[in-house]
Write a protein that holds these residues in place. Structure first.
Motif, mmCIF file in Angstrom:
data_model
loop_
_atom_site.group_PDB
_atom_site.id
_atom_site.type_symbol
_atom_site.label_atom_id
_atom_site.label_comp_id
_atom_site.label_asym_id
_atom_site.label_seq_id
_atom_site.Cartn_x
_atom_site.Cartn_y
_atom_site.Cartn_z
ATOM 1 N N VAL B 146 35.276 49.463 37.031
ATOM 2 C CA VAL B 146 34.953 50.890 37.174
ATOM 3 C C VAL B 146 33.882 51.313 36.157
ATOM 4 O O VAL B 146 32.959 52.060 36.487
ATOM 5 C CB VAL B 146 36.218 51.755 37.034
ATOM 6 C CG1 VAL B 146 35.923 53.182 37.416
ATOM 7 C CG2 VAL B 146 37.319 51.221 37.912
ATOM 8 N N GLN B 147 34.029 50.823 34.926
ATOM 9 C CA GLN B 147 33.030 51.166 33.905
ATOM 10 C C GLN B 147 31.652 50.649 34.320
ATOM 11 O O GLN B 147 30.651 51.369 34.192
ATOM 12 C CB GLN B 147 33.407 50.539 32.546
ATOM 13 C CG GLN B 147 34.590 51.192 31.874
ATOM 14 C CD GLN B 147 35.898 50.511 32.223
ATOM 15 O OE1 GLN B 147 36.101 50.036 33.344
ATOM 16 N NE2 GLN B 147 36.807 50.465 31.282
ATOM 17 N N ASP B 149 30.605 49.922 37.385
ATOM 18 C CA ASP B 149 30.130 50.705 38.540
ATOM 19 C C ASP B 149 29.588 52.066 38.088
ATOM 20 O O ASP B 149 28.601 52.556 38.639
ATOM 21 C CB ASP B 149 31.267 50.912 39.545
ATOM 22 C CG ASP B 149 31.540 49.653 40.364
ATOM 23 O OD1 ASP B 149 30.717 48.719 40.284
ATOM 24 O OD2 ASP B 149 32.564 49.605 41.062
ATOM 25 N N SER B 150 30.250 52.671 37.099
ATOM 26 C CA SER B 150 29.785 53.972 36.592
ATOM 27 C C SER B 150 28.403 53.844 35.969
ATOM 28 O O SER B 150 27.544 54.704 36.153
ATOM 29 C CB SER B 150 30.744 54.525 35.535
ATOM 30 O OG SER B 150 31.976 54.798 36.116
ATOM 31 N N ILE B 152 26.196 51.559 36.697
ATOM 32 C CA ILE B 152 25.242 51.301 37.778
ATOM 33 C C ILE B 152 24.881 52.608 38.482
ATOM 34 O O ILE B 152 23.723 52.862 38.804
ATOM 35 C CB ILE B 152 25.834 50.291 38.795
ATOM 36 C CG1 ILE B 152 25.908 48.902 38.160
ATOM 37 C CG2 ILE B 152 25.006 50.248 40.082
ATOM 38 C CD1 ILE B 152 26.608 47.871 39.011
ATOM 39 N N PHE B 153 25.877 53.462 38.676
ATOM 40 C CA PHE B 153 25.615 54.737 39.366
ATOM 41 C C PHE B 153 24.646 55.592 38.561
ATOM 42 O O PHE B 153 23.645 56.081 39.086
ATOM 43 C CB PHE B 153 26.925 55.491 39.605
ATOM 44 C CG PHE B 153 26.706 56.849 40.219
ATOM 45 C CD1 PHE B 153 26.157 56.965 41.488
ATOM 46 C CD2 PHE B 153 27.025 58.001 39.522
ATOM 47 C CE1 PHE B 153 25.923 58.217 42.052
ATOM 48 C CE2 PHE B 153 26.808 59.248 40.077
ATOM 49 C CZ PHE B 153 26.256 59.353 41.347
ATOM 50 N N ASP B 154 24.937 55.780 37.280
ATOM 51 C CA ASP B 154 24.010 56.532 36.435
ATOM 52 C C ASP B 154 24.324 56.243 34.964
ATOM 53 O O ASP B 154 25.388 56.618 34.473
ATOM 54 C CB ASP B 154 24.098 58.031 36.704
ATOM 55 C CG ASP B 154 22.936 58.770 36.072
ATOM 56 O OD1 ASP B 154 21.957 59.018 36.782
ATOM 57 O OD2 ASP B 154 23.013 59.081 34.873
ATOM 58 N N GLU B 159 27.346 57.342 29.995
ATOM 59 C CA GLU B 159 27.395 57.494 28.540
ATOM 60 C C GLU B 159 27.972 58.865 28.161
ATOM 61 O O GLU B 159 28.814 58.973 27.269
ATOM 62 C CB GLU B 159 25.984 57.342 27.965
ATOM 63 C CG GLU B 159 26.006 57.093 26.482
ATOM 64 C CD GLU B 159 24.644 56.714 25.915
ATOM 65 O OE1 GLU B 159 23.722 56.435 26.708
ATOM 66 O OE2 GLU B 159 24.529 56.734 24.689
ATOM 67 N N GLU B 161 30.032 60.526 29.768
ATOM 68 C CA GLU B 161 31.448 60.635 30.132
ATOM 69 C C GLU B 161 32.328 59.669 29.340
ATOM 70 O O GLU B 161 33.482 59.455 29.682
ATOM 71 C CB GLU B 161 31.602 60.422 31.633
ATOM 72 C CG GLU B 161 31.017 61.598 32.424
ATOM 73 C CD GLU B 161 31.120 61.419 33.924
ATOM 74 O OE1 GLU B 161 31.406 60.299 34.380
ATOM 75 O OE2 GLU B 161 30.913 62.411 34.643
ATOM 76 N N GLY B 162 31.760 59.051 28.316
ATOM 77 C CA GLY B 162 32.591 58.261 27.397
ATOM 78 C C GLY B 162 32.669 56.783 27.690
ATOM 79 O O GLY B 162 33.558 56.099 27.185
ATOM 80 N N ILE B 163 31.727 56.262 28.491
ATOM 81 C CA ILE B 163 31.719 54.808 28.717
ATOM 82 C C ILE B 163 30.753 54.180 27.712
ATOM 83 O O ILE B 163 29.666 54.703 27.474
ATOM 84 C CB ILE B 163 31.321 54.491 30.173
ATOM 85 C CG1 ILE B 163 32.471 54.926 31.073
ATOM 86 C CG2 ILE B 163 31.014 53.006 30.369
ATOM 87 C CD1 ILE B 163 32.174 54.934 32.522
ATOM 88 N N ASP B 164 31.179 53.068 27.115
ATOM 89 C CA ASP B 164 30.377 52.432 26.082
ATOM 90 C C ASP B 164 29.271 51.591 26.741
ATOM 91 O O ASP B 164 29.373 50.365 26.848
ATOM 92 C CB ASP B 164 31.299 51.571 25.199
ATOM 93 C CG ASP B 164 30.603 51.097 23.946
ATOM 94 O OD1 ASP B 164 29.367 51.276 23.850
ATOM 95 O OD2 ASP B 164 31.290 50.557 23.058
ATOM 96 N N VAL B 165 28.227 52.270 27.176
ATOM 97 C CA VAL B 165 27.125 51.630 27.906
ATOM 98 C C VAL B 165 26.473 50.547 27.041
ATOM 99 O O VAL B 165 26.141 49.460 27.523
ATOM 100 C CB VAL B 165 26.071 52.696 28.315
ATOM 101 C CG1 VAL B 165 24.868 52.060 28.989
ATOM 102 C CG2 VAL B 165 26.697 53.740 29.229
#
Lengths: 213, 266
Positions: B146-147, B149-150, B152-154, B159, B161-165
């Motif tokens: 999910v992280q 995919d997120s 990849i989406f944008d 970043e 929304e709290g995902i450690d890109v």
């Protein structure tokens, strides 16, 4: 305090001129509308609050966490952000529902909330369609739905009304009123749309906050 | 037995390289991965000079440069310029190392493996390493689906929304360094891009869902490996070039199908 900025200066990479200058703001709850002319630094301020842009001078705190800290990721999970002019090309591989689902990874939101909100924003029929094939306004609706469905403590919206039809604007204003116990920050060119929902209007000019009413 | 090991290695390398290439394209780090590929080539060439196993020396330089680039690039301006400069720098190092390797005949098995791949370059140990790397990458994709995919989406939204890109980009670059170093034995350093991006490009032409694109990319890469291997074996041609020609043919066919507006994978 949910958001605290202390004498913040921010410049974009490669630029020596600050886009926002010496901003001190404390925001806790209620609906704040940031307004001002083009180039006033409204979007920069929003991106500084969420920590996408870091101050080169001064300090910015989101939910008590310095935006320069690695722990900022955890604070961001309690926030929702809808960027300005968010538009994906027709080749985008996700459906509207996929896009919402991706936004619910780390927080307390649910797909059921998203469906309920979709009904209120007349967006139910958009959920199963390919996101990239939706119009600008339809994509904006899905992005707003995604942001709301995350059930955020802080909601940051950059020009959320720019591509919406009149009825959806009205419905969204009604929904935003229900978030007044949290912090909602809306960047909006035309304050007449959000006047009824706004608790405070923050006016910016040339990178500075010139008035809060 | 050698034949079986070689064809299995060709397929596993293709799957590993094309799947990391797919995610690199989606993460928008294509230029960076070209740089890592050249670092692998430089590392393998240095291995020739040091009489070390080129796979390991290639892997060390590829993974190290991947992580360093991942750490340094977000902090500087003009990223593209730096990446392209390093791309040329690693090519220069590779050529110097090949010159210094005292390998007087270009067809020497070890050197030909580094330059354009070799059917004889694979052994059981490398086959096991390929399988482990592929399993580890599949596990990583499963756990962080999910992280990823997120992102990849944008990227920016993920970043916010709290995902450690940043960490996921580093992890992908590290996997890419390992994948490139392992696949170098099959395709050779100069044609590694063939497997990195041609199957991905073909998949984007024929599929319009994320899952379809990944599956198509892996399928095209595997077909390129199998048919490229056969062409190389039958006509006694370098395997890297043979795989590239098959992959390019698939790309042309995909482009022809795409022009008709068809979608093969759903």
């Amino acid at each position: 305090m949910r958001v605290k900025l202390r004498n913040v200066y921010v410049a974009y990479s490669g630029s020596r001129k600050p886009t926002i200058k010496d901003i001190t703001l404390t925001l806790d709850r209620g609906v704040y509308v940031i307004t001002g002319p083009n180039g006033a630094g409204k979007t920069t301020l929003l991106e500084t609050i969420i920590g996408l842009l870091k101050p080169y001078r001064g300090e910015a705190y989101l939910l008590g966490v310095n935006t320069k800290s690695r722990r900022i990721f955890r604070a961001r999970r309690k926030c929702s952000y809808v960027p300005q002019d968010f538009m994906k090309p027709p080749t985008e591989a996700y459906t509207g529902m996929d896009v919402i689902r991706l936004g619910l990874v780390f927080n307390r939101g649910s797909l059921n909330d998203a469906i309920e909100l979709a009904k209120r924003l007349n967006a139910l029929d958009l959920l199963e369609k390919p996101f990239g094939k939706l119009s600008g306004g339809q994509q904006q609706k899905i992005m707003i739905l995604r942001a709301l469905a995350r059930n955020p403590e802080i909601l940051l919206l950059d020009e959320p009304f720019s591509s919406l039809d009149a009825e959806t604007k009205e419905n969204l204003c009604e929904i935003l009123k229900e978030y007044s116990d949290r912090l909602v920050v809306i960047v909006c060119h035309d304050t007449s749309i959000v006047k009824r929902s706004a608790d405070h209007i923050v006016r910016m000019e040339e990178g500075r906050v010139v008035d809060i009413s | 037995m050698i034949f079986l090991e070689s064809i299995l290695s060709a397929i596993l390398s293709s799957v590993l390289i094309s799947s990391t290439g797919y995610y690199a394209e989606k993460f928008r780090i294509t230029t960076l991965s070209f740089c890592v590929a050249h670092a692998a080539l430089a590392g393998a060439s240095i291995g020739l000079v040091l009489r070390a196993d080129p796979t390991y020396s290639g892997m060390v330089l590829a993974v190290t440069s991947a992580i360093l680039l991942g750490v340094v690039l977000p902090r500087i301006h003009l990223k593209e310029v730096l990446t392209l400069s390093l791309f040329s720098f690693f090519s220069a190092i590779a050529l110097i190392a090949i010159y210094l390797s005292n390998t007087t005949v270009l067809a020497t098995t070890t050197l030909s493996m580094v330059l354009w791949g070799s059917l004889l370059a694979v052994d059981v140990q490398k086959l096991v390493m390929l399988s482990v790397a592929l399993t580890a990458f599949a596990f990583y994709l499963k756990v962080f689906k999910v992280q990823i995919d997120s992102i990849i989406f944008d990227r920016e939204l993920a970043e916010a929304e709290g995902i450690d890109v940043y960490s996921h980009t580093l992890a992908l670059l590290a996997f890419m360094g390992v994948a490139i170093a392992l696949a170098l034995r099959i395709t050779g350093g100069f044609l590694i891009f063939a497997l990195l991006y041609i199957p991905v490009a073909s998949s984007l032409l024929v599929a319009d869902t994320a899952k379809g694109q990944l599956l198509a990319s892996i399928t095209f890469a595997s077909l390129s490996a199998i048919f490229g291997f056969s062409v190389s074996y039958v006509f006694d041609l370098p395997i890297g070039s043979s795989i590239t020609i098959v992959a390019a043919t698939i790309l042309l066919i995909s482009a022809a199908i795409s022009r008709r507006g068809s979608v093969v994978y759903e």
